[in-house]
Write an enzyme that holds these catalytic residues in place. Structure first.
Site, mmCIF file in Angstrom:
data_model
loop_
_atom_site.group_PDB
_atom_site.id
_atom_site.type_symbol
_atom_site.label_atom_id
_atom_site.label_comp_id
_atom_site.label_asym_id
_atom_site.label_seq_id
_atom_site.Cartn_x
_atom_site.Cartn_y
_atom_site.Cartn_z
ATOM 1 N N ARG A 26 11.964 -63.456 -69.146
ATOM 2 C CA ARG A 26 11.611 -64.054 -67.529
ATOM 3 C C ARG A 26 10.670 -63.328 -66.952
ATOM 4 N NH1 ARG A 26 16.245 -65.640 -63.400
ATOM 5 N NH2 ARG A 26 16.512 -67.188 -64.875
ATOM 6 N N GLN A 55 16.963 -74.187 -68.161
ATOM 7 C CA GLN A 55 17.809 -74.704 -67.219
ATOM 8 C C GLN A 55 17.752 -76.245 -67.391
ATOM 9 O OE1 GLN A 55 19.477 -73.135 -64.318
ATOM 10 N NE2 GLN A 55 20.176 -75.198 -64.321
HETATM 11 N N1 CP Z 1 19.777 -70.823 -62.808
HETATM 12 C C1 CP Z 1 19.229 -69.533 -63.278
HETATM 13 O O1 CP Z 1 18.396 -69.487 -64.090
HETATM 14 O O2 CP Z 1 20.083 -68.539 -62.578
HETATM 15 P P1 CP Z 1 19.657 -67.088 -62.934
HETATM 16 O O3 CP Z 1 18.536 -66.785 -62.042
HETATM 17 O O4 CP Z 1 20.972 -66.383 -62.236
HETATM 18 O O5 CP Z 1 19.472 -66.839 -64.400
HETATM 19 N N1 NVA Z 2 13.232 -71.463 -58.612
HETATM 20 C C1 NVA Z 2 14.027 -70.522 -58.659
HETATM 21 C C2 NVA Z 2 14.956 -70.774 -59.691
HETATM 22 C C3 NVA Z 2 15.890 -69.613 -59.828
HETATM 23 C C4 NVA Z 2 16.856 -69.815 -61.061
HETATM 24 C C5 NVA Z 2 13.229 -69.106 -58.888
HETATM 25 O O1 NVA Z 2 11.924 -69.196 -59.731
HETATM 26 O O2 NVA Z 2 13.534 -68.115 -58.232
#
Ligand code: CP
Ligand code: NVA
Length: 296
Positions: free
Chosen positions: A99, A129
């Protein structure tokens, strides 16, 4: 599929296959309990997470493998060269999930890791997602034919992956975003000739005839400095009950900012399927890992 960095890494048959496999795993998880025995996943996080971290970690454990968590800022990603760090990780593990803030960081990782790399969210896309979301839509609607999804709010990573995923499966998608906050131009251009994408600044226009209404935060991770301006610009894009067409399902990837992009009444209402989406992250992560490692 060698890596999963963006929805465009998959064709229609691969998306359908992942959805079918995730459904099989959901129906009979014990059958897959040693499928990744002896395999290791390294999970690198530059941003916070609840669902992505846990669904990958628990998913890997339930497949008989092992997952290791690495926080970017508490590891030597904070001081070292990204290529050097990832090359080492690839020598210890069978899979990498990351991430990151900038999408180019998952692309860099994929170049040198020597093992499959999964995008666990970047500024451009959130493919895992959206694959779980498409699985959830299939569970609820049975099929994708003739469906219309409306996305209301920020043209962000979730919106970009939704546009790419819906258009591959033939779902019409209408995006209502404020001027200046539209989805990624490259993804929009790649989709335009399908005739399935409509872009507007008007949420009421977007939800007309929608079977599903989707929203996400107005302030994504890393955009905190823009929060004040964003909360002002996005106020007319709040998903309240008057905006949800009768019978339409409501989706949100979570975490939700209740009272901002979505009201309590809508997220807790009978049309909301947000926790089904969240649960399906677990089953879909397993399907993704199995396919990337050529199993099942
Ligand atoms: N929807 C999602 O990716 O949740 P997190 O940010 O908690 O991983
Ligand atoms: N658009 C949001 C999604 C979180 C799951 C972000 O990038 O923070």
């Amino acid at each position: 599929m060698k890596h999963l960095l963006a929805i465009k890494d998959l064709d229609k048959s691969e998306i359908v296959d992942l959805i079918d496999l995730a459904a099989k795993i959901k129906a009979n998880p014990v059958k897959y309990s040693v499928s990744l025995k002896g395999k290791s996943l390294v999970m690198i996080f530059q941003k916070t997470s609840t669902r992505t971290r846990l669904s990958f970690e628990i998913g890997m454990t339930q497949l008989g493998g092992h997952a290791a968590f690495l926080d970017w800022k508490d590891s030597n990603f904070a001081v070292g060269n990204i290529f050097d760090e990832v090359k080492c990780i690839g020598r210890y593990s069978d899979l990498v999930m990351a991430r990151v803030y900038s999408h180019c960081n998952v692309e860099r990782m994929a170049e040198v890791a020597g093992v499959p790399v999964i995008n666990g969210l970047s500024d451009l896309e959130h493919p895992c997602q959206i694959l779980a979301d498409l699985m959830t839509i299939k569970e609820k609607k049975g099929d994708f034919d003739g469906l219309k999804l409306a996305f209301i709010g920020d043209g962000n990573n979730v919106c970009n992956s939704l546009i790419a995923g819906c258009s591959v499966l033939g779902i019409s998608i209408s995006v209502a975003a404020p001027k200046g906050y539209e989805p990624n131009r490259g993804i929009v251009e790649a989709t335009m000739d399908t005739g399935l994408l409509e872009l507007t600044n008007d949420p009421k226009e977007a939800v007309k005839g929608a079977d599903i209404v989707y929203t996400d935060t107005w302030v994504s991770l890393g955009q905190e400095a823009e929060a004040e301006e964003r909360l002002r610009v996005f106020r007319p894009y709040r998903l309240n009950s008057s905006l949800v067409p009768d019978g339409a399902l409501v989706m949100h990837c979570l975490p939700a900012h209740r009272g901002y992009e979505i009201t309590n009444e809508v997220i807790d209402g009978p049309s909301s399927i947000v926790f089904e989406q969240s649960e399906n992250r677990l089953h879909m992560q397993k399907a993704i890992m199995l396919r990337l490692l050529g199993r099942a």
